[in-house]
Enzyme design. Structure first.
Site, PDB file in Angstrom:
ATOM      1  N   ASP A  82       0.851  -1.199   0.000  1.00 22.52           N
ATOM      2  CA  ASP A  82       0.000   0.000   0.000  1.00 22.52           C
ATOM      3  C   ASP A  82       0.880   1.239   0.000  1.00 22.52           C
ATOM      4  OD1 ASP A  82      -2.269   1.566   0.007  1.00 22.52           O
ATOM      5  OD2 ASP A  82      -2.944   0.957   2.004  1.00 22.52           O
ATOM      6  N   LYS A  83       0.227   2.376  -0.197  1.00 27.85           N
ATOM      7  CA  LYS A  83       0.880   3.671  -0.058  1.00 27.85           C
ATOM      8  C   LYS A  83      -0.039   4.588   0.729  1.00 27.85           C
ATOM      9  CE  LYS A  83      -0.390   7.446  -2.636  1.00 27.85           C
ATOM     10  NZ  LYS A  83      -1.599   8.229  -2.263  1.00 27.85           N
ATOM     11  N   HIS A  84       0.573   5.559   1.397  1.00 26.06           N
ATOM     12  CA  HIS A  84      -0.218   6.528   2.143  1.00 26.06           C
ATOM     13  C   HIS A  84       0.353   7.909   1.914  1.00 26.06           C
ATOM     14  CE1 HIS A  84      -2.823   8.042   5.350  1.00 26.06           C
ATOM     15  NE2 HIS A  84      -1.817   8.810   5.693  1.00 26.06           N
ATOM     16  N   SER A  85      -0.536   8.879   1.725  1.00 20.77           N
ATOM     17  CA  SER A  85      -0.132  10.266   1.552  1.00 20.77           C
ATOM     18  C   SER A  85      -0.610  11.091   2.746  1.00 20.77           C
ATOM     19  CB  SER A  85      -0.733  10.844   0.265  1.00 20.77           C
ATOM     20  OG  SER A  85      -0.593  12.249   0.230  1.00 20.77           O
ATOM     21  N   THR A 122      -9.520  10.435  -1.046  1.00 19.25           N
ATOM     22  CA  THR A 122      -9.697   9.436  -2.108  1.00 19.25           C
ATOM     23  C   THR A 122     -11.092   8.836  -2.064  1.00 19.25           C
ATOM     24  OG1 THR A 122      -7.331   8.935  -2.130  1.00 19.25           O
ATOM     25  CG2 THR A 122      -8.803   7.267  -3.034  1.00 19.25           C
ATOM     26  N   ARG A 170      -7.305  14.411  20.049  1.00 15.04           N
ATOM     27  CA  ARG A 170      -6.194  15.247  19.605  1.00 15.04           C
ATOM     28  C   ARG A 170      -6.691  16.398  18.732  1.00 15.04           C
ATOM     29  NH1 ARG A 170      -3.086  11.506  16.184  1.00 15.04           N
ATOM     30  NH2 ARG A 170      -1.825  13.326  15.728  1.00 15.04           N
ATOM     31  N   SER A 185      -0.513   7.112  14.517  1.00  9.69           N
ATOM     32  CA  SER A 185      -1.862   7.118  13.944  1.00  9.69           C
ATOM     33  C   SER A 185      -1.856   6.507  12.542  1.00  9.69           C
ATOM     34  CB  SER A 185      -2.401   8.541  13.904  1.00  9.69           C
ATOM     35  OG  SER A 185      -3.684   8.577  13.328  1.00  9.69           O
ATOM     36  N   LYS A 189      -3.043   2.119  11.569  1.00  2.00           N
ATOM     37  CA  LYS A 189      -4.069   1.746  10.581  1.00  2.00           C
ATOM     38  C   LYS A 189      -3.476   0.883   9.475  1.00  2.00           C
ATOM     39  CE  LYS A 189      -5.611   6.085  10.026  1.00  2.00           C
ATOM     40  NZ  LYS A 189      -5.261   6.903  11.185  1.00  2.00           N
ATOM     41  N   LYS A 190      -2.259   1.207   9.051  1.00  2.00           N
ATOM     42  CA  LYS A 190      -1.639   0.434   7.974  1.00  2.00           C
ATOM     43  C   LYS A 190      -1.240  -0.956   8.451  1.00  2.00           C
ATOM     44  CE  LYS A 190      -2.184   3.460   4.801  1.00  2.00           C
ATOM     45  NZ  LYS A 190      -3.169   3.185   3.725  1.00  2.00           N
TER      46      LYS A 190
END
Length: 439
Positions: A82-85, A122, A170, A185, A189-190
């Site tokens: 996966d990727k996360h931005s 997304t 937060r 955080s 999740k990942k």
């Protein structure tokens, strides 16, 4: 011996290094509700001011990951990647990257979020596709990932639930910007998604949460190292967000942009560079390529051959969207009733862009949220956005707005004009990929 939450808070307030047991106890109380909101807020503020070591951050990440379900993709015939931005404006990368990686033998169970503030989500983009089920049950999610190679969906309630409560507190206590807490955080999740590799896209610039390059570098480095310590091989790329990544911002408009990209109608160089670079890192992490050159060539072929476009179409159809979306996008994607060019305040070259301001102009059109519970208009947004160095004037507007009414258009126009600085000389443009960080 019971670990009292107030003692854990006190130790962190005084700058002590917390043990794994202390962090685990605090997260258990966070999940169960045994720890009050005031105590959670106090802990967050203590971490904000005193920080955390990478070992502490890894322990927090693991504890929040284990607060709920952890998906298992060991039955797949290839790696789950996966990727996360960290978020930006005109960032449509996920829509093209996921099918391209799938075309190269990877599997991408991508769990994405909705937009909030100036950044686009997304999931909101995919919700502009009629019939698309962005939050399917687990059985359908697994079926599409296995059969197609990728599925982009929303977070289920029981993935890292401790993070959900922690983030909400937060958000209202001015502690969101803590690098250790951001890291935990994202990664909790990942990790709960059961991944074998993660490409991290850390944005910096006027449209990023990390406006300073040093802050972006610190976050990118922390994520890479903590992810490795928590058992998730990760590479971080720092990418430029001093201008919108695409010339389009807005949900249905970005889906149309992604379809044009996938089918080869238009591939803007900066978007292509970032998409290929992140996808290539995923292939390396999944042992599907030996080096970056080979990985980039594989992704290039996935786009050039049309395989990535085919896979995206199959994913959309498998999750309830139109089977012929790729062939007839205009038959399905909502269109705003009002379209108008926004001319610049003066003729000249674009010397600077407040990219956050561009994103907020989309929000003003109704294409984003200021509160998490707001509905959005998927049809509105901006196209043909001018980039840094572009010459603008009577024949080249700052953008073309898609709006639902004159009042929204007027608000967005005012904000867009304020976001652009026009001068006589083209500025030095930052590279799309600023830095690569590997633990």
């Amino acid at each position: 011996m019971a670990l009292l939450p107030q003692e854990i808070i006190r130790r962190k307030r005084d700058g002590a290094t917390l043990s794994d047991d202390e962090i685990s106890a605090f997260v258990r109380g966070l999940s169960s509700g045994a720890i009050s909101e005031g105590q959670v807020a106090a802990f967050a503020m203590a971490v904000f001011f005193k920080g955390m070591s990478r070992d502490e951050c890894a322990a927090l990440t693991r504890a929040m990951t284990n607060s709920g379900d952890v998906l298992d993709w060991s039955d797949l015939p290839g790696p789950a990647l996966d990727k996360h931005s960290t978020g930006g404006v005109g960032d449509t990368v996920s829509l093209m990257l996921a099918p391209a990686v799938a075309a190269c033998g990877g599997f991408t169970p991508m769990i994405s979020g909705r937009g909030l503030g100036h950044t686009g989500g997304t999931l909101d983009k995919l919700d502009s596709i009629p019939g698309y089920v962005s939050q399917p049950d687990n059985a359908l999610f697994r079926k599409i990932v296995r059969d197609v190679g990728c599925a982009i969906i929303g977070q289920t309630a029981n993935l890292a639930p401790a993070d959900k409560r922690f983030y909400a507190i937060r958000d209202v206590t001015a502690t969101v910007e803590s690098i250790p807490l951001i890291t935990a955080s994202i990664l909790s999740k990942k990790l709960s998604a059961g991944l074998q590799g993660l490409a991290m896209d850390v944005k910096w610039g006027s449209g990023a949460f990390m406006a300073k390059s040093d802050d972006a570098r610190a976050l990118a480095t922390n994520i890479a190292y903590v992810a490795m310590a928590a058992g998730l091989p990760t590479t971080s790329l720092i990418t430029d967000m001093n201008e919108p990544l695409a010339s389009v911002a807005g949900n249905a408009l970005e889906i149309r942009y992604a379809i044009d990209f996938l089918t080869g109608v238009r591939r803007e160089p900066r978007m292509y560079a970032v998409t290929v670079a992140l996808a290539a890192e995923m292939l390396i992490l999944g042992n599907l390529a030996d080096d970056i050159d080979e990985a980039e060539q594989m992704i290039d072929r996935a786009f050039a051959s049309g395989r990535a476009a085919e896979i995206f179409g199959r994913m959309v159809a498998g999750l309830g969207g139109p089977a012929d979306l790729m062939q007839r996008p205009d038959a399905y994607l909502a269109k705003a009733p009002l379209t108008r060019a926004i001319p610049p305040a003066a003729n000249g070259r674009v010397t600077a862009i407040d990219t956050r301001g561009v994103g907020l102009a989309v929000v003003a059109l109704g294409g984003g949220r200021t509160r998490a519970d707001q509905t959005i208009d998927h049809s509105v947004g901006l196209i043909e956005l001018a980039g840094l160095g572009d010459e603008v004037g009577p024949d080249r507007p700052l953008a073309i707005a898609h709006a639902r009414d004159e009042a929204d258009l007027a608000r967005a126009t005012e904000m867009l004009l304020a976001a652009y600085v026009i001068g006589s000389e083209a500025p030095t443009r930052a590279p799309a990929i600023v830095e690569r960080i590997v633990a």
